[in-house]
Structure formats: structure tokens, C-alpha cells
Design an enzyme around this catalytic site. Structure first.
Site, short mmCIF file in Angstrom:
data_model
loop_
_atom_site.label_atom_id
_atom_site.label_comp_id
_atom_site.label_asym_id
_atom_site.label_seq_id
_atom_site.Cartn_x
_atom_site.Cartn_y
_atom_site.Cartn_z
N ASP A 37 2.88 8.91 -2.98
CA ASP A 37 2.80 9.09 -1.64
C ASP A 37 1.56 9.75 -1.12
O ASP A 37 0.55 10.00 -1.83
CB ASP A 37 3.73 10.44 -1.63
CG ASP A 37 4.06 10.76 0.00
OD1 ASP A 37 3.93 9.86 0.82
OD2 ASP A 37 4.62 11.82 0.30
N HIS A 54 -1.88 1.27 2.09
CA HIS A 54 -1.02 0.81 1.01
C HIS A 54 -1.75 -0.09 -0.15
O HIS A 54 -1.73 -0.02 -1.22
CB HIS A 54 -0.05 0.01 1.53
CG HIS A 54 1.10 0.83 2.56
ND1 HIS A 54 1.60 2.06 2.15
CD2 HIS A 54 1.64 0.85 3.54
CE1 HIS A 54 2.26 2.36 2.52
NE2 HIS A 54 2.34 1.72 3.84
N LEU A 148 3.57 -1.43 -22.83
CA LEU A 148 3.84 -0.72 -21.76
C LEU A 148 5.01 -1.37 -20.81
O LEU A 148 4.95 -2.52 -20.62
CB LEU A 148 2.56 -0.31 -20.72
CG LEU A 148 2.85 0.36 -19.43
CD1 LEU A 148 3.21 1.92 -19.84
CD2 LEU A 148 1.94 0.22 -18.47
C1 FPP Z 1 4.27 6.25 0.65
O1 FPP Z 1 3.20 6.71 1.32
C2 FPP Z 1 4.09 5.19 -0.07
C3 FPP Z 1 4.80 4.05 0.28
C4 FPP Z 1 6.10 4.01 0.87
C5 FPP Z 1 4.59 2.82 -0.53
C6 FPP Z 1 3.88 2.81 -1.86
C7 FPP Z 1 3.52 1.75 -2.19
C8 FPP Z 1 2.52 1.22 -2.83
C9 FPP Z 1 1.47 2.46 -3.53
C10 FPP Z 1 2.04 -0.10 -3.04
C11 FPP Z 1 2.91 -1.00 -3.41
C12 FPP Z 1 2.88 -1.40 -4.62
C13 FPP Z 1 3.50 -2.67 -4.86
C14 FPP Z 1 3.04 -3.29 -6.44
C15 FPP Z 1 4.24 -3.37 -3.98
P1 FPP Z 1 3.15 6.91 2.55
O2 FPP Z 1 2.85 5.61 3.62
O3 FPP Z 1 4.59 7.55 3.53
O4 FPP Z 1 2.23 7.69 3.18
P2 FPP Z 1 1.97 9.12 4.25
O5 FPP Z 1 3.25 9.97 3.88
O6 FPP Z 1 0.79 9.54 4.11
O7 FPP Z 1 2.24 8.41 5.78
#
Ligand code: FPP
Length: 257
Positions: A37, A54, A148
Site C-alpha cells: 500500500d 505503481h 521461491l
Molecule cells: C495500493 O496502493 C496498491 C495497489 C492497489 C496496487 C499494488 C500494485 C503494485 C505494487 C504493482 C503491481 C504489480 C504487479 C506485478 C502487477 P494505493 O494506490 O492504494 O496507494 P494509496 O493508498 O497511497 O493511494
């Protein structure tokens, strides 16, 4: 902290404060799961679009995949796209899909070379034929790897998983292939998306929020939780060590004394 066998500790010890060597060390978790997150906030702090966060999040994931085997961790599960993430703006959803495609295409050779088995866990419904094909390729080409397990939860929701399992169980009962008396926790687990991976010992969530957000609801029944303030794109090996140290101080009783 000290970490007991089976951790190969050279690397870990090298990262620890000099005065930590005589403290008691717990056994390393075999399976850690991460709620990645904070990508959006990380990007916002830099006056950049969320997609930038992202993308940096995928780089943080790459670093973690490289690091975890050095700590005796056998399985890493990550929450990449939830069944609720469809509610985000189309542009962001498409960006996350593009990142999965790019990750599978550009990292497949390295994942194979590093002996990583990739499992994509989630609902197939709703995903495009192109994504489904890539998922099948990456799973197929890494299925015999055993250093892994990288479980990428994509189009995943814990409630969706439990509902899908319940429907399959109900169908088997209706068709006479299963007796109601035989339904128990072990059998139920066999109907979930993945029956081969053990439940997570440790769930880490970054970016300060303290909730599960529909991640691994069934599997987390006895997991330990560690919440860190670091935003996911900034997550480094030292943050993993902090989480492992916290885990090592926990006493796991699984409902017993
Ligand atoms: C939450 O942060 C994160 C997500 C919804 C997506 C997580 C995805 C990745 C790290 C990349 C994807 C990886 C692959 C391999 C496809 P948020 O966007 O909700 O952050 P915020 O709460 O600060 O807005």
C-alpha cells in the site's frame, strides 16, 4: 534479534545493529504476504501521477523477490489487484493491467533463472484473453521451479474466494460427489484458489493503514500482522528485517496455551 536455523544468516547478520547478536532469535516465517500500500501517496508526494507510484511499486516488488530467499522465506504472496480495485478510474485499472503484462513479459527470463515459481491467484473471470494467456504462460514455464513461490494475487478478493469455494462445494454436494458431514476446515481449504501453498505466517502491510482489505481472509486465521509506515515504493530490505524482527518477538499459540 537473532534468527535461528534455517536462515542463512550471513546476509541478515550483516544488516543488523552490531549489538544485536546475543539476543534471542525466532524461527523465520516460511510464507510472508504483503499488502503493498502507498503507491498513490508516494507519487503524490513527488507531484507525479498515481501510475508513477505503481511503476515504482513494481520495482520494490522486484527488490523483495530478490531478497526474501536470503531469509529462509519459501513463499511470498503479494496483493497486486483486488476485486474492489475495479472501482478505480479506468485509466488506473488499465495501468495496473499493463504493469502485470509488462512484469510477466520482461521478468520471466529472470524469474526462471532465479528458480522462482510464479502463481497468479484470483478470479479469471473479467480478465482479458491476452492477460489469461500470459498468466498461463508464466505459470506453466515456472511450474517446476522450487527456490521461491511468488504468489501474485490479481483480481483477488478473500470474500470472492470463499464464495467461489462455497459454490463448488454446493455443486459437489448437489451432484452426490460430496457428503455434507465431510465438510470441514481441511476440505474447505482444498476448494480455495490454491491448495498447494501453506497459509501465511506473517502479513505485512505498508503505508500505515491497519486493515486486511479482503486479503487472504481464510488463510490469515493464525497469521501474525506487522504494519509499517513506509510507503510501498520505498520498501527496502531493511524494512523486511524490521518486520522479521517484530515477527520473531511474537508467540504463536494457534488458539492453545
Ligand atoms: C495500493 O496502493 C496498491 C495497489 C492497489 C496496487 C499494488 C500494485 C503494485 C505494487 C504493482 C503491481 C504489480 C504487479 C506485478 C502487477 P494505493 O494506490 O492504494 O496507494 P494509496 O493508498 O497511497 O493511494
Amino acid at each position: 534479534m537473532a534468527i535461528t536455523s534455517p536462515l542463512p544468516n550471513e546476509k541478515l547478520d550483516g544488516e543488523l545493529p552490531a549489538n544485536s547478536s546475543d539476543e534471542v532469535i525466532a524461527t523465520a516465517p516460511k510464507h510472508i504476504a504483503v499488502i503493498m500500500d502507498g503507491n498513490g501517496r508516494w507519487a503524490k508526494n513527488k507531484f507525479m501521477p498515481r501510475a508513477f507510484g505503481h511503476k515504482a511499486g513494481v520495482d520494490a516488488l522486484r527488490r523483495l523477490v530478490e531478497a526474501v530467499p536470503n531469509f529462509g522465506i519459501k513463499t511470498l504472496s503479494v496483493y497486486a489487484f483486488s476485486t474492489e480495485n475495479w472501482r478505480r478510474p479506468t485509466e488506473e485499472v488499465e495501468g495496473l493491467f499493463a504493469l502485470l503484462k509488462q512484469f510477466v513479459k520482461s521478468d520471466l527470463a529472470r524469474l526462471k533463472a532465479n528458480n522462482v515459481k510464479v502463481i497468479i491467484q484470483g478470479r479469471r473471470e473479467g480478465l482479458s484473453d491476452e492477460i489469461l494467456k500470459l498468466i498461463d504462460i508464466v505459470q506453466d514455464e515456472t511450474r517446476n521451479n522450487d527456490k521461491l513461490n511468488l504468489v501474485i494475487c490479481f483480481n483477488y478478493g478473500g470474500q470472492a474466494e470463499i464464495i467461489d469455494a462455497t459454490k463448488k462445494i454446493a455443486t459437489d454436494v448437489k451432484n452426490g460427489n460430496l457428503q455434507i458431514e465431510n465438510i470441514n476446515e481441511n476440505l474447505f481449504q482444498d476448494y480455495l484458489f490454491n491448495r498447494e501453498i501453506p497459509n501465511p505466517d506473517l502479513i505485512i502491510r505498508t503505508a500505515g493503514e491497519k486493515r486486511l482489505s479482503n486479503f487472504l481472509l481464510w488463510q490469515s486465521a493464525y497469521s501474525e500482522f506487522v504494519f509499517l509506515d513506509v510507503l510501498w515504493p520505498d520498501f527496502k530490505e531493511n524494512d523486511l528485517i524490521i518486520a522479521l524482527e517484530e515477527y520473531s518477538s511474537r508467540k504463536r499459540r494457534y488458539g492453545g496455551l
